[in-house]
Design a protein around this motif. Structure first.
Motif, PDB file in Angstrom:
ATOM      1  N   GLU A  70       0.797  -1.233  -0.122  1.00 61.26           N
ATOM      2  CA  GLU A  70      -0.128   0.016   0.088  1.00 61.26           C
ATOM      3  C   GLU A  70       0.993   1.294  -0.077  1.00 61.26           C
ATOM      4  O   GLU A  70       1.885   1.236   0.902  1.00 61.26           O
ATOM      5  CB  GLU A  70      -1.008   0.110   1.320  1.00 61.26           C
ATOM      6  CG  GLU A  70      -1.871   1.163   1.397  1.00 61.26           C
ATOM      7  CD  GLU A  70      -2.673   1.261   2.472  1.00 61.26           C
ATOM      8  OE1 GLU A  70      -3.557   1.971   2.642  1.00 61.26           O
ATOM      9  OE2 GLU A  70      -2.390   0.416   3.316  1.00 61.26           O
ATOM     10  N   GLU A  88      -2.805  -0.424  -7.721  1.00 61.76           N
ATOM     11  CA  GLU A  88      -4.086  -0.476  -7.455  1.00 61.76           C
ATOM     12  C   GLU A  88      -4.321   0.138  -6.014  1.00 61.76           C
ATOM     13  O   GLU A  88      -5.425   0.517  -5.485  1.00 61.76           O
ATOM     14  CB  GLU A  88      -4.626  -1.850  -7.356  1.00 61.76           C
ATOM     15  CG  GLU A  88      -4.779  -2.333  -8.896  1.00 61.76           C
ATOM     16  CD  GLU A  88      -5.145  -3.780  -8.798  1.00 61.76           C
ATOM     17  OE1 GLU A  88      -5.143  -4.342  -7.898  1.00 61.76           O
ATOM     18  OE2 GLU A  88      -5.132  -4.351  -9.985  1.00 61.76           O
ATOM     19  N   ASP A  89      -3.417   0.184  -5.084  1.00 57.72           N
ATOM     20  CA  ASP A  89      -3.306   0.413  -3.781  1.00 57.72           C
ATOM     21  C   ASP A  89      -2.751   1.935  -3.274  1.00 57.72           C
ATOM     22  O   ASP A  89      -1.643   1.643  -2.827  1.00 57.72           O
ATOM     23  CB  ASP A  89      -3.023  -0.649  -2.818  1.00 57.72           C
ATOM     24  CG  ASP A  89      -3.716  -0.477  -1.475  1.00 57.72           C
ATOM     25  OD1 ASP A  89      -4.257   0.810  -1.144  1.00 57.72           O
ATOM     26  OD2 ASP A  89      -3.545  -1.291  -0.484  1.00 57.72           O
ATOM     27  N   LYS A 104      -2.630   5.908  -1.948  1.00 57.09           N
ATOM     28  CA  LYS A 104      -3.394   6.655  -1.274  1.00 57.09           C
ATOM     29  C   LYS A 104      -2.466   8.106  -0.794  1.00 57.09           C
ATOM     30  O   LYS A 104      -1.366   8.064  -1.008  1.00 57.09           O
ATOM     31  CB  LYS A 104      -3.778   6.233   0.188  1.00 57.09           C
ATOM     32  CG  LYS A 104      -4.247   4.947  -0.013  1.00 57.09           C
ATOM     33  CD  LYS A 104      -5.753   4.926  -0.231  1.00 57.09           C
ATOM     34  CE  LYS A 104      -6.694   3.825  -0.187  1.00 57.09           C
ATOM     35  NZ  LYS A 104      -6.146   2.543  -1.030  1.00 57.09           N
TER      36      LYS A 104
END
Length: 337
Positions: free
Chosen positions: A150, A177-178, A180
């Motif tokens: 992540e 995809e991850d 943040k």
């Protein structure tokens, strides 16, 4: 004998009739649909409405004075994940700022490290774009930015340029995809009491494969020139820049023809966190940006505009692009006002 035979025949008929009645009753008992067709349709309608209401409830954004979106996490969330071996923190402000303090365990890099900025100058044909897949994969691998983790990026918000979003936007285009961003950036993380350190941590190189660049949210100069009238253009620079000041080695001053002016800094509250979703949507709509528009955001070099594109996407605008070469390139090849 004849009379007995007649009696037997009568009994057989009665038994057959009884069997038929039992069979009919059994079939009726197995029916689950309403006998009345109108009742049947009404039942279906009720079920559909309930499902729709449940879906709306799941998508409803909390009215709590904060921004909510797929790519945004709170400072508290970041604080809880410091030290997690499955999470990589990236200080997008770069090594020089990380010297004075950064999140514990974070590596540091800049958007320039991950774009075609090594040769030529601002405004050149291939300057400031996403590198070719193999080239980008090599750069990310050296930094240990692998797809199995992540990725949580941070920078400065009100006092910065959206550097973290530019890198996040590029990672998403590269198939990560991850990914943040910390709402409120490094300042919010510090205020939440997150663990910090002086100097960024050393990178742990890893293997990265990128098959292709997804250009769903990538706007090119060529496409914009060819189909300019199809798009709603947002200029997210300062008032000075929009009005024509040359501050960052632009070929000329001004803005793209007809561009709507929504400042990057207008995205944020006073504490540097994003405004709530409803406030941002109202702001964009008041400026003339509708949900069904094809929206292109730009700034000087595709940094502040990357942040804006991601915010628009998270606010439910389905057709959004970041013009990565932005005004540096447009000022060389396009008309301005």
């Amino acid at each position: 004998m004849k009379k007995r035979k007649q009696i037997q025949n009568i009994l057989a008929v009665l038994m057959l009739a009884a069997s038929m009645l039992l069979l009919a009753a059994g079939c009726g008992a197995g029916e689950t649909e309403p006998a009345d067709p109108a009742a049947k349709e009404e039942g279906k309608a009720d079920t559909g409405d309930a499902a729709d209401e449940e879906g709306d409830a799941e998508e409803e954004i909390p009215d709590d004075g904060h921004f909510h979106g797929e790519y945004m996490v709170t400072a508290e969330y970041a604080k809880e994940h410091v030290g997690d071996e499955n999470v990589l923190f990236i200080d997008a402000r770069g090594w020089q700022k990380a010297v004075l303090g950064t999140i514990k365990g974070a590596i540091a890099t800049t958007w320039q490290d991950l774009c075609t900025c090594q040769e030529g100058k601002e405004g050149d044909e291939n300057w400031g774009k996403i590198p070719e897949p193999d080239d980008l994969a090599g750069r990310l691998g050296e930094l240990g930015i692998t797809k199995d983790k992540e990725i949580i990026l941070f920078a400065d918000t009100l006092t910065g340029w959206g550097d973290d979003a530019r890198i996040a936007w590029e990672l998403l285009a590269a198939g990560y995809e991850d990914v943040k961003l910390i709402d409120g950036g490094y300042e919010a993380a510090k205020n939440a009491g997150i663990e910090t350190q002086l100097l960024a941590s050393s990178a742990s190189p890893g293997e990265v494969t990128i098959d292709s660049i997804d250009e769903t949210h990538v706007m090119t100069t060529e496409e914009l020139q060819e189909n300019y009238e199809d798009y709603t253009i947002i200029d997210v620079r300062t008032d000075e820049e929009y009005d024509g000041a040359v501050l960052y080695n632009e070929a000329q001053g001004g803005h793209l023809p007809g561009a709507i002016h929504v400042r990057y800094t207008d995205l944020f509250q006073e504490d540097g966190t994003l405004k709530p979703n409803d406030e941002l949507i109202d702001m964009f709509e008041a400026a003339g940006v509708e949900k069904d528009d094809k929206v292109v955001s730009y700034c000087t070099g595709g940094i502040r505009s990357a942040y804006t594109q991601m915010v628009l996407e998270m606010c439910g605008y389905e057709h959004t692009w970041n013009y990565d070469q932005s005004f540096w390139r447009w000022a060389v090849v396009g008309e301005v006002e």
